[in-house]
Design a protein around this motif. Structure first.
Motif, PDB file in Angstrom:
ATOM      1  N   LEU A 102       0.941  -1.218   0.166  1.00 51.59           N
ATOM      2  CA  LEU A 102       0.013   0.035   0.129  1.00 51.59           C
ATOM      3  C   LEU A 102       0.744   1.310   0.007  1.00 51.59           C
ATOM      4  N   PHE A 103       2.012   1.231   0.527  1.00 48.38           N
ATOM      5  CA  PHE A 103       2.711   2.375   0.556  1.00 48.38           C
ATOM      6  C   PHE A 103       4.110   2.557  -0.309  1.00 48.38           C
ATOM      7  N   TYR A 104       4.268   4.076  -0.442  1.00 41.37           N
ATOM      8  CA  TYR A 104       5.658   4.317  -0.905  1.00 41.37           C
ATOM      9  C   TYR A 104       6.367   5.173   0.169  1.00 41.37           C
ATOM     10  N   ASP A 105       7.623   5.201   0.050  1.00 41.78           N
ATOM     11  CA  ASP A 105       8.371   6.054   1.123  1.00 41.78           C
ATOM     12  C   ASP A 105       7.933   7.517   0.816  1.00 41.78           C
ATOM     13  N   PHE A 106       7.852   8.111  -0.113  1.00 42.59           N
ATOM     14  CA  PHE A 106       7.568   9.407  -0.308  1.00 42.59           C
ATOM     15  C   PHE A 106       6.479   9.434  -1.755  1.00 42.59           C
ATOM     16  N   VAL A 107       5.416  10.271  -1.394  1.00 44.31           N
ATOM     17  CA  VAL A 107       4.323  10.515  -2.231  1.00 44.31           C
ATOM     18  C   VAL A 107       4.237  11.932  -2.568  1.00 44.31           C
ATOM     19  N   TYR A 108       4.398  12.628  -3.704  1.00 43.59           N
ATOM     20  CA  TYR A 108       4.279  13.904  -4.078  1.00 43.59           C
ATOM     21  C   TYR A 108       2.853  14.469  -4.803  1.00 43.59           C
ATOM     22  N   ARG A 109       2.280  15.082  -4.515  1.00 42.34           N
ATOM     23  CA  ARG A 109       0.761  15.340  -4.916  1.00 42.34           C
ATOM     24  C   ARG A 109       0.849  16.908  -5.513  1.00 42.34           C
ATOM     25  N   ASN A 110      -0.076  16.949  -6.484  1.00 43.88           N
ATOM     26  CA  ASN A 110      -0.558  18.404  -7.157  1.00 43.88           C
ATOM     27  C   ASN A 110       1.014  18.890  -7.758  1.00 43.88           C
ATOM     28  N   ILE A 111       1.625  17.939  -8.461  1.00 44.39           N
ATOM     29  CA  ILE A 111       2.956  18.551  -9.109  1.00 44.39           C
ATOM     30  C   ILE A 111       2.480  19.047 -10.654  1.00 44.39           C
ATOM     31  N   ASN A 112       2.828  20.150 -10.990  1.00 42.10           N
ATOM     32  CA  ASN A 112       2.644  20.613 -12.327  1.00 42.10           C
ATOM     33  C   ASN A 112       3.822  19.942 -13.106  1.00 42.10           C
ATOM     34  N   VAL A 113       3.537  19.406 -14.155  1.00 39.26           N
ATOM     35  CA  VAL A 113       4.395  18.805 -15.022  1.00 39.26           C
ATOM     36  C   VAL A 113       4.217  19.110 -16.693  1.00 39.26           C
ATOM     37  N   ASP A 114       5.420  19.056 -17.384  1.00 43.69           N
ATOM     38  CA  ASP A 114       5.171  19.230 -18.675  1.00 43.69           C
ATOM     39  C   ASP A 114       4.964  18.031 -19.463  1.00 43.69           C
ATOM     40  N   TYR A 115       3.978  17.268 -19.858  1.00 43.73           N
ATOM     41  CA  TYR A 115       3.735  16.034 -20.526  1.00 43.73           C
ATOM     42  C   TYR A 115       3.633  16.319 -21.817  1.00 43.73           C
ATOM     43  N   GLU A 116       4.298  15.927 -22.735  1.00 46.15           N
ATOM     44  CA  GLU A 116       3.674  16.016 -24.205  1.00 46.15           C
ATOM     45  C   GLU A 116       3.653  17.437 -24.807  1.00 46.15           C
ATOM     46  N   SER A 117       4.365  18.305 -24.248  1.00 45.58           N
ATOM     47  CA  SER A 117       4.471  19.444 -24.279  1.00 45.58           C
ATOM     48  C   SER A 117       2.951  20.444 -23.698  1.00 45.58           C
ATOM     49  N   LYS A 118       2.432  19.807 -22.790  1.00 49.39           N
ATOM     50  CA  LYS A 118       1.322  20.189 -22.315  1.00 49.39           C
ATOM     51  C   LYS A 118       1.402  20.059 -20.654  1.00 49.39           C
ATOM     52  N   GLU A 119       1.199  21.267 -19.919  1.00 47.29           N
ATOM     53  CA  GLU A 119       1.129  21.357 -18.647  1.00 47.29           C
ATOM     54  C   GLU A 119       0.034  20.414 -18.070  1.00 47.29           C
ATOM     55  N   LYS A 120       0.247  19.625 -16.970  1.00 47.49           N
ATOM     56  CA  LYS A 120      -0.739  18.811 -16.279  1.00 47.49           C
ATOM     57  C   LYS A 120      -0.446  18.456 -14.814  1.00 47.49           C
ATOM     58  N   ILE A 121      -1.248  18.521 -14.058  1.00 48.03           N
ATOM     59  CA  ILE A 121      -1.117  18.233 -12.480  1.00 48.03           C
ATOM     60  C   ILE A 121      -1.081  16.862 -12.317  1.00 48.03           C
TER      61      ILE A 121
END
Length: 387
Positions: free
Chosen positions: A292-311
């Motif tokens: 169920l776990f990961y050591d770290f989870v990062y939420r609500n990250i703004n990323v550039d995916y295929e030249s489009k920004e997404k959360i």
């Protein structure tokens, strides 16, 4: 019995952290007193001694082995805490020593312990060698079992930080997990497996007072090559111990305390003959542990995916790396924008900040080190935010 006070008094202070080898335990063996018989069962693939400790002269015999997987050392530490307690001359310890005989193999896989690997020097998982007996360590454990003729077997391991338990209060890490292994593919319950279940329930009842809802039940799929399953098949009540993660306890110093509690409470339950009542329902009421776990989870990250920004959301996980005789934890990115990402032992809300990797990339790359920026001004090194 005040288990907290007992462990504080008898914790073996010279062995700490995750890296425990023969070099760490051999000075402790030489300091054990006349209550103990110290021996060598045989040698590993690389010729390292496999040490044994016998204590007590009672009728009830318990065979205990730890570090069958060399990088799983938490229970080894807890065993030496228990041995420190048994060194004492008190009414409680003398009762146990008069009623029990313990045959303890503190490190079954000393080559794996030195290399900090799960497998032995021949790259064989000893816990999948119960019937083949292809390795010297496996043969020696079987020899000990045959000669000692135990009434109980304790198979002691660690499990990864990914395991948790789901309960009424949400999701918690599986700090300690147990299993009464199956003795056949149908996972039937005979008298020996029932005894193992009853014993686990007794230990769980005590642990719930200290780590409520953080005790799990390990999967009981049958595997004839697993040592616990095999010994259960031979009619000996066998209990698997799995030392897991406690909040912020990557060195497993808190978890060793709870394993110590389980050891002492289980022995007392056998001694007081309270494990004769059928506890099948209580055993299966212990929630099964899940990934169920990961050591770290990062939420609500703004990323550039295929030249489009997404959360997006992503996770990172520690790799344990042996470096200069100690274990360091290196965080690597493992899951990216995946609905399976559930919960982190540590979580961060990026608040829609833009991800910037070390290479300048605006999208996290699988299996790269978790070093990055969240714009405008947040810096993460080895998975952790640097304030």
């Amino acid at each position: 019995m005040n288990l907290e006070a007992l462990h504080k008094k008898y914790k073996e202070q010279t062995i700490t952290g995750r890296y425990i080898t023969n070099n760490h335990i051999e000075p402790l063996l030489s300091n054990l007193n006349s209550y103990f018989t110290i021996g060598v069962l045989g040698n590993s693939v690389l010729g390292k001694p496999i040490h044994t400790i016998i204590v007590g002269n009672g009728k009830t015999k318990i065979l205990i082995w730890s570090q069958m997987h060399g990088n799983e050392s938490t229970c080894t530490k807890a065993l030496f805490d228990m041995l420190n307690w048994l060194k004492t001359d008190t009414t409680a310890t003398n009762t146990i020593k008069n009623n029990f005989t313990f045959y303890i193999i503190p490190i079954l896989n000393p080559d794996g312990a030195t290399l900090y690997t799960r497998e032995n020097a021949n790259k064989v998982d000893l816990n999948r060698d119960a019937t083949n007996l292809s390795q010297p360590e496996s043969k020696l454990l079987r020899d000990a079992f045959t000669a000692f003729k135990p009434h109980y077997c304790y198979n002691m391991h660690d499990q990864r930080t990914i395991f948790g338990v789901e309960n009424t209060n949400g999701t918690q890490p599986a700090t300690v997990s147990f299993l009464a292994p199956a003795f056949n593919a149908e996972r039937a319950i005979n008298s020996q497996r029932q005894i193992a279940m009853n014993l686990i329930v007794a230990m769980n009842d005590v642990l719930q007072k200290h780590i409520p809802e953080q005790v799990g039940r390990y999967d009981d799929s049958y595997n004839a090559n697993c040592v616990g399953d095999y010994f259960q098949t031979l009619g000996i009540p066998t209990v698997l111990f799995e030392a897991g993660h406690y909040q912020n306890d990557y060195q497993r110093e808190e978890t060793r305390r709870f394993i110590f509690f389980a050891l002492i409470s289980g022995i007392n339950a056998i001694n007081e003959n309270v494990i004769v009542v059928n506890k099948t329902k209580s055993y299966f009421d212990i929630p099964q542990n899940k990934q169920l776990f990961y050591d770290f989870v990062y939420r609500n990250i703004n990323v550039d995916y295929e030249s489009k920004e997404k959360i997006a959301i992503f996770a990172s996980q520690y790799k344990e790396v042996l470096f200069e005789n100690s274990i360091i934890f290196q965080a690597f990115i493992k899951k990216i924008d995946n609905p399976e990402i559930a919960i982190g032992h540590t979580e961060y809300d990026a608040k829609n900040g833009l991800y910037v990797g070390e290479d300048g990339n605006n999208y996290p790359i699988f299996d790269t080190k978790a070093n990055f920026l969240i714009q405008p001004d947040r810096k993460f090194v080895n998975g952790t935010e640097i304030m």
